[in-house]
Motif scaffolding. Structure first.
Motif, PDB file in Angstrom:
ATOM      1  N   UNK A 247      48.195  34.378  43.400  1.00  0.00           N
ATOM      2  CA  UNK A 247      48.366  35.135  44.659  1.00  0.00           C
ATOM      3  C   UNK A 247      48.898  36.537  44.420  1.00  0.00           C
ATOM      4  N   UNK A 248      49.030  36.901  43.148  1.00  0.00           N
ATOM      5  CA  UNK A 248      49.528  38.226  42.825  1.00  0.00           C
ATOM      6  C   UNK A 248      51.025  38.344  42.879  1.00  0.00           C
ATOM      7  N   UNK A 268      49.590  28.850  29.900  1.00  0.00           N
ATOM      8  CA  UNK A 268      48.906  29.487  31.040  1.00  0.00           C
ATOM      9  C   UNK A 268      47.438  29.693  30.715  1.00  0.00           C
ATOM     10  N   UNK A 269      46.660  29.937  31.759  1.00  0.00           N
ATOM     11  CA  UNK A 269      45.257  30.309  31.610  1.00  0.00           C
ATOM     12  C   UNK A 269      44.916  31.301  32.713  1.00  0.00           C
ATOM     13  N   UNK A 270      43.980  32.241  32.463  1.00  0.00           N
ATOM     14  CA  UNK A 270      43.683  33.273  33.476  1.00  0.00           C
ATOM     15  C   UNK A 270      42.959  32.698  34.679  1.00  0.00           C
ATOM     16  N   UNK A 271      43.197  33.346  35.812  1.00  0.00           N
ATOM     17  CA  UNK A 271      42.454  32.994  37.023  1.00  0.00           C
ATOM     18  C   UNK A 271      41.071  33.633  36.919  1.00  0.00           C
ATOM     19  N   UNK A 272      40.016  32.838  37.157  1.00  0.00           N
ATOM     20  CA  UNK A 272      38.642  33.340  37.028  1.00  0.00           C
ATOM     21  C   UNK A 272      37.996  33.465  38.408  1.00  0.00           C
ATOM     22  N   UNK A 282      47.667  43.730  40.251  1.00  0.00           N
ATOM     23  CA  UNK A 282      47.763  45.023  40.961  1.00  0.00           C
ATOM     24  C   UNK A 282      47.595  46.235  40.051  1.00  0.00           C
ATOM     25  N   UNK A 283      47.967  46.054  38.752  1.00  0.00           N
ATOM     26  CA  UNK A 283      47.827  47.197  37.866  1.00  0.00           C
ATOM     27  C   UNK A 283      46.401  47.385  37.378  1.00  0.00           C
ATOM     28  N   UNK A 287      45.604  40.424  33.747  1.00  0.00           N
ATOM     29  CA  UNK A 287      44.971  39.367  34.554  1.00  0.00           C
ATOM     30  C   UNK A 287      46.018  38.477  35.215  1.00  0.00           C
ATOM     31  N   UNK A 288      45.672  37.994  36.397  1.00  0.00           N
ATOM     32  CA  UNK A 288      46.518  37.004  37.049  1.00  0.00           C
ATOM     33  C   UNK A 288      46.407  35.680  36.304  1.00  0.00           C
TER      34      UNK A 288
END
Length: 391
Positions: A247-248, A268-272, A282-283, A287-288
């Motif tokens: 959700x950022x 962790x793993x990136x949101x795809x 936001x930057x 990656x989220x």
């Protein structure tokens, strides 16, 4: 009709010889106390006796086999009973290992006990009978069926086969006197997938759970994955920066996720997105992230629980073999009793055919002696008849 003295001589001689044969036969019967001493005494009964003697010999061999089988199965039962006690001791050690207050030296002490108990268990699995043959090697009874290594990690392997040694217990029943060790204890400690160390396979749970328990006792909770940080606290990456979630917003620990690896880093793993590309924060660069939920390394408590469950499955596997051995032992005891009963019946039938009626034989002997005496006197009188005495 004319009867010559030669005819009288022949008739008298035949009568004496017949009585001598009868006396000889009766004396032989009284000496041996058997009605039949040669097939000519009673051809029909002699043929029946031959068949009965063959049946008695076969039955005696089956009874002897039954005793051998019973002895072998009793030995296997004793070994399995003692193995079951050792597994129960190991289960108690596994429960102790779950105490959260234990220190590393306490777990090292438990591990030492575990290894000694495992040595004893493998020793029982490599037990021999009175002839030096290995009981749990299947049909490979000349070499030890199990091998054990403790360093660098515990490793158990089965080198026997999966056959059973059988002995004939009756004309229609062959009974196995051994159980293959792979069926009783398991085929080895190696798991199918090294990436899933707690995925124990059916039939190998005992050795696999022992090896896994030894490994986690050596690593300890600090050397394994952890369930996560305090509930609601922010997740930090290796650099100490806050990790942004899907959700950022800053990601927080919830329900033990994300899990931490042995070094303390969050898994962790990136949101795809729908195209399979990472969603950026936001930057526009970072990656989220979201908590990894698949292929997670197990925690100490999870592996300990799996090991305890595996020991339970291994114990049940051993108990099934123990029950099978006990059932065969009960069966062979019944077969032995049946064989002993048949032996009594066979020998009673032999007695009816062959045993001498002593009273009747003595009576016949007395009658034969009287007949012999009468025949001899008659022969003497007849032989002295001469016409010249009356001239």
């Amino acid at each position: 009709m004319r009867i010559s003295s030669n005819t009288q001589y022949i008739a008298s001689t035949y009568s004496i010889q017949s009585n001598q044969y009868r006396l000889s036969r009766l004396n032989e019967q009284l000496s041996s106390l058997q009605r039949i001493n040669r097939p000519s005494d009673d051809p029909v009964a002699s043929a029946q006796l031959i068949n009965l003697q063959q049946s008695i010999s076969r039955n005696d061999q089956m009874v002897a086999n039954s005793k051998t089988i019973e002895s072998s199965l009793a030995l296997s039962e004793e070994y399995l009973f003692r193995a079951g006690e050792i597994i129960q001791n190991i289960q108690s050690l596994a429960v102790q290992a779950g105490n959260a207050s234990l220190k590393d030296e306490d777990r090292a002490y438990i591990r030492t006990q575990l290894q000694e108990q495992t040595k004893a268990l493998v020793g029982l699995a490599n037990s021999t009978d009175g002839q030096g043959k290995y009981v749990f090697g299947g049909t490979r009874s000349q070499t030890p069926p199990f091998s054990l290594e403790l360093e660098p990690e515990m490793k158990v392997e089965y080198h026997g086969d999966w056959g059973r040694q059988e002995i004939q217990a009756s004309s229609t029943r062959d009974i196995a006197v051994t159980e293959p060790g792979g069926l009783v204890f398991g085929g080895g400690s190696a798991v199918a997938d090294p990436n899933k160390p707690d995925a124990f396979s059916d039939g190998n749970q005992l050795w696999q759970s022992l090896a896994r328990l030894d490994k986690i006792l050596a690593d300890g909770p600090n050397g394994m994955a952890k369930a996560g940080g305090p509930e609601g606290s922010e997740v930090k990456d290796a650099a100490g920066d806050t990790v942004l979630g899907a959700d950022g917003k800053p990601m927080t620990f919830k329900d033990g996720l994300p899990r931490l690896d042995a070094s303390g880093a969050p898994l962790l793993e990136p949101v795809l997105d729908n195209a399979g590309d990472p969603v950026l924060g936001p930057d526009g660069v970072t990656p989220l992230m979201q908590a990894q939920t698949t292929d997670l390394p197990p925690t100490y408590d999870e592996s300990l629980a799996a090991s305890i469950e595996g020991l339970k499955g291994g114990h049940e596997q051993l108990l099934r073999s123990h029950t099978a051995v006990g059932a065969r032992r009960a069966e062979v005891e019944q077969l032995a009793k049946t064989g002993e009963g048949l032996d009594v019946q066979y020998k009673a039938t032999v007695g009816q055919l062959q045993d001498l009626d002593y009273a009747q034989a003595v009576s016949d002997l007395n009658m034969a002696l009287l007949a012999m005496d009468t025949t001899q006197k008659t022969y003497k009188l007849v032989s002295e008849l001469n016409l010249f005495r009356y001239l």
